[in-house]
Scaffold this active site. Structure first.
Site, mmCIF file in Angstrom:
data_model
loop_
_atom_site.group_PDB
_atom_site.id
_atom_site.type_symbol
_atom_site.label_atom_id
_atom_site.label_comp_id
_atom_site.label_asym_id
_atom_site.label_seq_id
_atom_site.Cartn_x
_atom_site.Cartn_y
_atom_site.Cartn_z
ATOM 1 N N SER A 1 4.551 2.503 7.959
ATOM 2 C CA SER A 1 4.241 1.347 7.123
ATOM 3 C C SER A 1 5.444 0.940 6.289
ATOM 4 O O SER A 1 6.061 1.771 5.615
ATOM 5 C CB SER A 1 3.072 1.674 6.196
ATOM 6 O OG SER A 1 1.881 1.822 6.928
ATOM 7 N N HIS B 1 0.816 -1.220 0.000
ATOM 8 C CA HIS B 1 0.000 0.000 0.000
ATOM 9 C C HIS B 1 0.848 1.267 0.000
ATOM 10 O O HIS B 1 0.357 2.343 -0.334
ATOM 11 C CB HIS B 1 -0.988 -0.002 1.176
ATOM 12 C CG HIS B 1 -0.392 0.271 2.509
ATOM 13 N ND1 HIS B 1 -0.082 -0.722 3.420
ATOM 14 C CD2 HIS B 1 -0.067 1.438 3.133
ATOM 15 C CE1 HIS B 1 0.393 -0.183 4.520
ATOM 16 N NE2 HIS B 1 0.428 1.126 4.373
ATOM 17 N N ASP C 1 0.212 -7.671 1.507
ATOM 18 C CA ASP C 1 0.653 -6.276 1.605
ATOM 19 C C ASP C 1 2.176 -6.159 1.670
ATOM 20 O O ASP C 1 2.719 -5.410 2.486
ATOM 21 C CB ASP C 1 0.021 -5.588 2.817
ATOM 22 C CG ASP C 1 0.012 -4.068 2.669
ATOM 23 O OD1 ASP C 1 0.383 -3.577 1.586
ATOM 24 O OD2 ASP C 1 -0.333 -3.373 3.642
#
Length: 472
Positions: free
Chosen positions: A225, A123, A153
């Site tokens: 992230s 992402h 992911d």
């Protein structure tokens, strides 16, 4: 004077007689009472630790060393996208479309090889026209996207440099323990090289069905992230991926993809270009009190096998309906995410020792994992599988076979024809479809893009009503 001396002597003599009487009669009786009391009433015992509860310097985790081993190998990843649209009133009236680059997002990444391979979240880089990577020493490089695994992911990037880059070594995420100290290293809110500390709060945490995250209380915010979750040895045990929050910022829960899963994904991408899933081939449910009562079993932990995929490793090895899976190799299986998480670290043809409880007895069955392609077929942007034998027995309409649609990404067939998940294809261009082998034969003959050859389609809808579509 003589009377005073007589009075003093009488008083002294009275005192001596009083003290002697007390010693002789009263004190002895009281002593006996105390002794009887001691023998009849036992003291109350409270377990108490005598150890020193304060950590010494040698017992404290060396978080400084772990941070120093990690911080130079965690990078800042920036996602630049192309924005197309009119910029001025003149552009609007003339119909001109102007392209301009725009920073769409930023996150973190971890260098895993000295020659520049970097792991991050999918992402973070999704939709990027350009990807740039800034190292901890402020050098910036353009990055190439090598491959992605949107389901887990994870994405793999590569930068080119003549220098040997610092790396974070992979640790064993299966060996991590609840309560163990960890560090989250990343770039939250564009604050470069931020380190936060916490403990592992839970393992095999499932957030969206089939996932298996490590949960920590190390502070993770937007921008973290793709960053590193490391143990006190500075080893990578997870890739920080998500938080649970009503505000979008950290509130005490953060989640990381376990390093064993992440390592397997990037190794597959490097070697094959995509992820090679090893399939066990069982369906069922995780046990709890309610499920155990419904299934009439005595345990509340484990994975109850309710079905076996035809031609799967479980089918060929002899796993049966009603078996309760307790372990895969040495990993305890208490819930579905334990099962799915461990299998994500395995590849086709790997052998997994499956410990099952069958008829009250523990049995260990070696199972060779199969390829996804042996059970599922991708064709015309749809994923197919054989109809389960149980469904054939329950529904007569399915007894002649067909190819069950698991997923339909073909927008034209989805919107125009209405093909949905769990519809069953029974014929294509008057060619009867009995199983995914028939789909495979079409794929081998015509290739993936069969839509231009499609003239006629026969299928069963969600209510098992037979339908036919003719394309002109």
């Amino acid at each position: 004077m003589k009377k005073i001396l007589t009075l003093v002597c009488v008083s002294a003599l009275g005192g001596l007689l009083t003290l002697g009487g007390y010693k002789l009669f009263v004190e002895k009786e009281q002593t006996q009472v105390v002794e009887n009391s001691n023998t009849s009433q036992l003291p109350i015992y409270v377990p108490t630790s005598n150890s020193n509860t304060l950590l010494t310097n040698t017992e404290r985790p060396d978080l400084v060393s772990a941070a120093n081993k990690t911080i130079d190998a965690v990078v800042h990843v920036k996602n630049t996208q192309i924005n197309r649209g009119p910029q001025t009133w003149g552009d609007i009236f003339s119909g001109r479309t102007i392209e301009r680059k725009q920073l769409a997002g930023a996150g973190s990444g971890v260098i895993i090889s000295p020659d520049g391979y970097i792991i991050t979240n999918n992402h973070v880089i999704k939709g990027a026209a350009e990807l740039s990577v800034t190292l901890n020493d402020n050098r910036t490089f353009m990055a190439e996207l090598i491959g992605t695994d949107p389901k887990n992911d994870i994405a793999l990037l590569k930068i080119e440099t003549d220098d040997q880059l610092p790396v974070v070594l992979f640790g064993d995420s299966d060996a991590t323990q609840i309560g163990e100290w960890v560090l989250a290293v990343g770039n939250p809110f564009n604050l470069t090289s931020t380190v936060t500390a916490g403990i592992i709060s839970a393992k095999s945490r499932d957030l969206s069905g089939g996932q298996s995250f490590i949960q920590t209380d190390a502070a993770v915010n937007p921008g973290n992230s793709g960053g590193a979750l490391v143990n006190v040895n500075g080893e990578l045990v997870g890739i920080n991926t998500a938080i649970t929050s009503q505000t979008g910022s950290y509130v005490g829960y953060s989640f990381a993809v376990p390093s064993n899963i992440a390592r397997k994904i990037v190794e597959d991408i490097m070697e094959f270009g995509d992820v090679q899933d090893g399939i066990l081939g069982v369906t069922g449910l995780a046990l709890n009190s309610e499920a155990a009562e419904e299934l009439d079993v005595d345990i509340t932990e484990g994975f109850y096998v309710s079905g076996i995929e035809n031609k799967s490793g479980a089918d060929l090895a002899g796993i049966s309906k009603g078996d309760i899976i307790r372990k895969l190799d040495n990993v305890e299986i208490n819930k579905f995410s334990d099962l799915s998480g461990y299998l994500k670290t395995k590849s086709p043809n790997d052998v997994v020792n499956v410990e099952v409880l069958r008829d009250g007895n523990i049995k260990t069955i070696p199972v060779t994992l199969t390829k996804r392609e042996d059970l599922y077929v991708e064709f015309m942007d749809m994923q197919f599988r054989d109809i389960p034998e149980r469904a054939k027995k329950e529904y007569p309409q399915l007894s002649e076979g067909g190819a069950l649609i698991l997923e339909n990404k073909n927008a034209w067939l989805y919107n125009k024809v209405g093909l949905r998940r769990n519809y069953v294809i029974t014929a294509i261009n008057d060619i009867e479809i009995k199983s995914v082998d028939d789909i495979n034969n079409l794929k081998k003959e015509y290739g993936e893009d069969f839509t231009k050859y499609l003239n006629k389609l026969e299928y069963l809808d969600g209510n098992l009503k037979r339908k036919e579509i003719i394309f002109r």
